[in-house]
Design an enzyme around this catalytic site. Structure first.
Site, PDB file in Angstrom:
ATOM      1  N   CYS A   1       0.813  -1.222   0.000  1.00  0.00           N
ATOM      2  CA  CYS A   1       0.000   0.000   0.000  1.00  0.00           C
ATOM      3  C   CYS A   1       0.844   1.269   0.000  1.00  0.00           C
ATOM      4  CB  CYS A   1      -0.942   0.019   1.198  1.00  0.00           C
ATOM      5  SG  CYS A   1      -1.996  -1.426   1.292  1.00  0.00           S
TER       6      CYS A   1
ATOM      7  N   HIS B   1      -3.400   7.165   3.136  1.00  0.00           N
ATOM      8  CA  HIS B   1      -3.798   5.878   2.563  1.00  0.00           C
ATOM      9  C   HIS B   1      -5.221   5.556   3.022  1.00  0.00           C
ATOM     10  CE1 HIS B   1      -3.902   1.843   1.263  1.00  0.00           C
ATOM     11  NE2 HIS B   1      -3.725   1.295   2.452  1.00  0.00           N
TER      12      HIS B   1
ATOM     13  N   ASN C   1     -10.020  -0.272   0.443  1.00  0.00           N
ATOM     14  CA  ASN C   1      -8.561  -0.169   0.387  1.00  0.00           C
ATOM     15  C   ASN C   1      -8.080  -0.708  -0.961  1.00  0.00           C
ATOM     16  OD1 ASN C   1      -5.809  -0.453   0.684  1.00  0.00           O
ATOM     17  ND2 ASN C   1      -5.905  -1.444   2.686  1.00  0.00           N
TER      18      ASN C   1
HETATM   19  C1  LIG Z   1      -9.895  -5.250  10.328  1.00  0.00           C
HETATM   20  C2  LIG Z   1     -10.468  -4.264  11.335  1.00  0.00           C
HETATM   21  C3  LIG Z   1     -11.485  -3.392  10.657  1.00  0.00           C
HETATM   22  C4  LIG Z   1     -11.138  -5.037  12.458  1.00  0.00           C
HETATM   23  O1  LIG Z   1     -11.601  -4.140  13.428  1.00  0.00           O
HETATM   24  P1  LIG Z   1     -11.395  -4.444  14.974  1.00  0.00           P
HETATM   25  O2  LIG Z   1     -12.082  -3.389  15.730  1.00  0.00           O
HETATM   26  O3  LIG Z   1      -9.926  -4.605  15.175  1.00  0.00           O
HETATM   27  O4  LIG Z   1     -12.188  -5.786  15.123  1.00  0.00           O
HETATM   28  P2  LIG Z   1     -11.668  -7.153  15.734  1.00  0.00           P
HETATM   29  O5  LIG Z   1     -10.586  -7.716  14.897  1.00  0.00           O
HETATM   30  O6  LIG Z   1     -11.420  -6.915  17.184  1.00  0.00           O
HETATM   31  O7  LIG Z   1     -12.936  -8.034  15.576  1.00  0.00           O
HETATM   32  C5  LIG Z   1     -14.020  -7.815  16.394  1.00  0.00           C
HETATM   33  C6  LIG Z   1     -15.030  -8.897  16.125  1.00  0.00           C
HETATM   34  O8  LIG Z   1     -15.636  -8.658  14.842  1.00  0.00           O
HETATM   35  C7  LIG Z   1     -15.602  -9.844  14.093  1.00  0.00           C
HETATM   36  N1  LIG Z   1     -15.496  -9.523  12.680  1.00  0.00           N
HETATM   37  C8  LIG Z   1     -14.382  -9.425  11.919  1.00  0.00           C
HETATM   38  N2  LIG Z   1     -14.733  -9.109  10.669  1.00  0.00           N
HETATM   39  C9  LIG Z   1     -16.070  -8.963  10.653  1.00  0.00           C
HETATM   40  C10 LIG Z   1     -16.986  -8.641   9.653  1.00  0.00           C
HETATM   41  N3  LIG Z   1     -16.613  -8.357   8.396  1.00  0.00           N
HETATM   42  N4  LIG Z   1     -18.291  -8.567   9.988  1.00  0.00           N
HETATM   43  C11 LIG Z   1     -18.704  -8.830  11.229  1.00  0.00           C
HETATM   44  N5  LIG Z   1     -17.870  -9.159  12.224  1.00  0.00           N
HETATM   45  C12 LIG Z   1     -16.567  -9.218  11.931  1.00  0.00           C
HETATM   46  C13 LIG Z   1     -14.408 -10.598  14.590  1.00  0.00           C
HETATM   47  O9  LIG Z   1     -14.557 -11.953  14.319  1.00  0.00           O
HETATM   48  C14 LIG Z   1     -14.460 -10.300  16.059  1.00  0.00           C
HETATM   49  O10 LIG Z   1     -15.399 -11.150  16.658  1.00  0.00           O
HETATM   50  P3  LIG Z   1     -15.129 -11.830  18.082  1.00  0.00           P
HETATM   51  O11 LIG Z   1     -14.977 -10.663  19.021  1.00  0.00           O
HETATM   52  O12 LIG Z   1     -16.353 -12.654  18.292  1.00  0.00           O
HETATM   53  O13 LIG Z   1     -13.873 -12.593  17.907  1.00  0.00           O
HETATM   54  C15 LIG Z   1      -9.342  -3.393  11.937  1.00  0.00           C
HETATM   55  O14 LIG Z   1      -8.522  -4.160  12.771  1.00  0.00           O
HETATM   56  C16 LIG Z   1      -8.491  -2.744  10.885  1.00  0.00           C
HETATM   57  O15 LIG Z   1      -8.937  -1.929  10.126  1.00  0.00           O
HETATM   58  N6  LIG Z   1      -7.189  -3.069  10.854  1.00  0.00           N
HETATM   59  C17 LIG Z   1      -6.292  -2.480   9.908  1.00  0.00           C
HETATM   60  C18 LIG Z   1      -6.587  -3.040   8.559  1.00  0.00           C
HETATM   61  C19 LIG Z   1      -5.885  -2.311   7.481  1.00  0.00           C
HETATM   62  O16 LIG Z   1      -6.090  -1.154   7.312  1.00  0.00           O
HETATM   63  N7  LIG Z   1      -5.056  -3.036   6.758  1.00  0.00           N
HETATM   64  C20 LIG Z   1      -4.407  -2.545   5.646  1.00  0.00           C
HETATM   65  C21 LIG Z   1      -3.259  -1.712   6.014  1.00  0.00           C
HETATM   66  S1  LIG Z   1      -2.507  -1.219   4.557  1.00  0.00           S
END
Ligand SMILES: CC(C)(COP(=O)(O)OP(=O)(O)OC[C@H]1O[C@@H](n2cnc3c(N)ncnc32)[C@H](O)[C@@H]1OP(=O)(O)O)[C@@H](O)C(=O)NCCC(=O)NCCS
Length: 346
Positions: A133, A273, A303
Site C-alpha cells: 500500500c 492511505h 482499500n
Molecule cells: C480489520 C479491522 C477493521 C477489524 O476491526 P477491529 O475493531 O480490530 O475488530 P476485531 O478484529 O477486534 O474483531 C471484532 C469482532 O468482529 C468480528 N469480525 C471481523 N470481521 C467482521 C466482519 N466483516 N463482519 C462482522 N464481524 C466481523 C471478529 O470476528 C471479532 O469477533 P469476536 O470478538 O467474536 O472474535 C481493523 O482491525 C483494521 O482496520 N485493521 C487495519 C486493517 C488495514 O487497514 N489493513 C491494511 C493496512 S494497509
C-alpha cells in the site's frame, strides 16, 4: 499564487543538492476504477457480516471489482491515459514507467511492460515496484530521482491493483476491506514550481507476518495442497496492523513536515492511505490536523493498496480543491511493513 510567493513559505530540502532550479512536478494525474460495484449489502449475502459492522469499523460502504477479463495492467493503462491527457503527454514522450502493485498480471513479465505495450510508449523503460500500500509514494520518490538527475524528462508512475484476485471471499476479516482500481501521475521538470519537495520512506521486515500472502512465491509454489489451504489469498492481523499503521503514518508525516520546515496547518490537503476511516482520523488527530484538511474517499473504493493515494490525489485535483501552489501531504502504510509520507507543492 505566483511562484515567487510560494518560494518563501517553506524550505525545499532538495535545494542543498544544487539542482539549479530543476523540480519534479506532477503535471498530470488520472485514475480508473472498474464499473462493477460491490456494496456492503452484497457482502452480507456472501459472508456473515453487516453494513453496520463494516461502516462503523472501517467507514467503507462499497468497492469496485474488476471483471474476470480485466487485469491490473488494464486498470493501470486507463489511469495512465487520463494522466497523460491532463499533462498533454504523448506515449512517445514517456521515458520511464513504474508500476507499483502487489497484484501483477503475472509474476513476470512486469505489469509495467504490459502497460508500456498497451500505451504504445515505445521509448519507455518499464519496471514494477512492490511496496504494497506504500507503493505510490515509493514510486513517486524513485521517479523523481530520474527527473532531478536529468536522466529522464517524463516519468509515468502508476499504482494499480486487482486485489479481488487475492482476496479470500470466505474470510469476513479481510474480504470487506479491499477493492480494485488504479491511480497515475506524470512527473516532469516544470519551471517555477517546487513539485515533490520530499518523500520519507520506511520499512520493517520484522513484521512481515502481519499482512502477507503465503502462497505463489518461491517459498510456497502453487500445489493442490497450497490451494486447498487457501495459501494464495492475503492474510492479515487486523488489530496489530491498525496500531502499527497509526504510529508509522504519524512518524513519517512529522518527518516530512520537519524536513520542509512547515507545520500541519500550512497543508491544504492531507491525503492518507485509504484503508480505514478510524486509522485516518487517529493519524489526523495525532498530527493536529483539522478534519476538513483530511481527504477521504474510502467509502466508495475500500482499500485499493498501491492505487489508493493515487486515486485520491486525482479526485482531489479534479474536485477543484487544489490550486497551484497549495501544499499536499500524502501519507501511506502497508505490508512489509512499509510506510511513507510526501510533501508536494501542487
Ligand atoms: C480489520 C479491522 C477493521 C477489524 O476491526 P477491529 O475493531 O480490530 O475488530 P476485531 O478484529 O477486534 O474483531 C471484532 C469482532 O468482529 C468480528 N469480525 C471481523 N470481521 C467482521 C466482519 N466483516 N463482519 C462482522 N464481524 C466481523 C471478529 O470476528 C471479532 O469477533 P469476536 O470478538 O467474536 O472474535 C481493523 O482491525 C483494521 O482496520 N485493521 C487495519 C486493517 C488495514 O487497514 N489493513 C491494511 C493496512 S494497509
Amino acid at each position: 499564487m505566483s511562484p515567487q510567493s510560494t518560494q518563501k513559505k517553506f524550505k525545499n530540502p532538495r535545494a542543498k543538492y544544487n539542482f539549479e532550479g530543476r523540480t519534479c512536478s506532477i503535471s498530470g494525474v488520472g485514475s480508473y476504477v472498474p464499473a462493477k460495484i460491490l456494496t456492503n449489502a452484497d457482502l452480507e449475502k456472501m459472508v456473515e457480516t453487516s453494513d453496520e459492522w463494516i461502516t462503523t469499523r472501517t467507514g467503507i460502504k462499497e468497492r469496485h471489482i474488476a471483471a474476470e477479463t480485466e487485469f491490473t495492467s488494464d486498470l493501470g493503462t486507463e489511469a495512465a491515459r487520463r494522466a497523460m491527457k491532463m499533462a498533454g503527454v504523448t506515449p512517445e514522450q514517456i521515458d520511464l514507467i513504474i508500476v507499483a502493485t502487489i497484484t501483477p498480471d503475472m509474476p513476470f513479465p512486469s505489469t509495467a511492460c504490459l502497460v508500456q505495450h498497451k500505451l504504445g510508449a515505445k521509448r519507455a523503460a518499464a519496471f514494477d515496484l512492490e511496496a504494497a500500500c506504500s507503493g505510490f509514494i515509493y514510486a513517486l520518490e524513485i521517479g523523481q530521482q530520474f527527473i532531478m538527475s536529468r536522466t529522464y524528462e517524463t516519468v509515468l508512475v502508476i499504482g494499480a491493483e486487482k486485489l479481488s484476485a487475492i482476496t479470500d471471499w470466505k474470510d469476513r476479516n479481510t474480504c470487506v476491506l479491499f477493492g480494485d482500481g488504479a491511480g497515475a501521475a506524470i512527473l516532469q521538470n516544470r519551471q517555477g514550481a517546487h513539485g515533490l519537495l520530499t518523500a520519507v520512506m520506511g520499512a520493517d521486515g520484522g513484521k512481515s507476518d502481519l499482512l502477507f500472502m503465503p502462497g505463489g512465491g518461491s517459498r510456497c509454489p502453487a500445489t493442490v495442497d497450497s490451494i486447498a489451504a487457501r495459501q494464495h489469498f492475503l492474510r492479515m492481523e487486523g488489530k496489530e496492523t491498525f496500531k502499527n499503521a497509526v504510529q508509522a503514518m504519524q512518524t513519517a508525516a512529522e518527518e516530512a513536515l520537519r524536513r520542509c520546515e512547515i507545520t500541519i496547518s500550512q497543508i491544504k490537503c492531507i491525503i492518507p492511505h485509504q484503508a480505514n476511516r478510524r486509522i485516518i482520523d487517529a493519524v489526523g488527530e495525532r498530527l493536529g490536523a483539522r478534519p476538513e484538511q483530511l481527504f477521504v474517499n474510502l467509502q466508495k473504493y475500500g482499500n485499493t493498496s498501491a492505487a489508493s493515494v493515487g486515486i485520491a490525489l486525482d479526485e482531489a485535483v479534479h474536485s477543484g480543491l487544489l490550486q497551484r501552489g497549495d501544499l499536499i501531504l500524502l501519507i501511506v502504510f502497508g505490508a512489509g511493513l512499509t510506510w511513507g509520507a510526501a510533501v508536494i507543492e501542487w
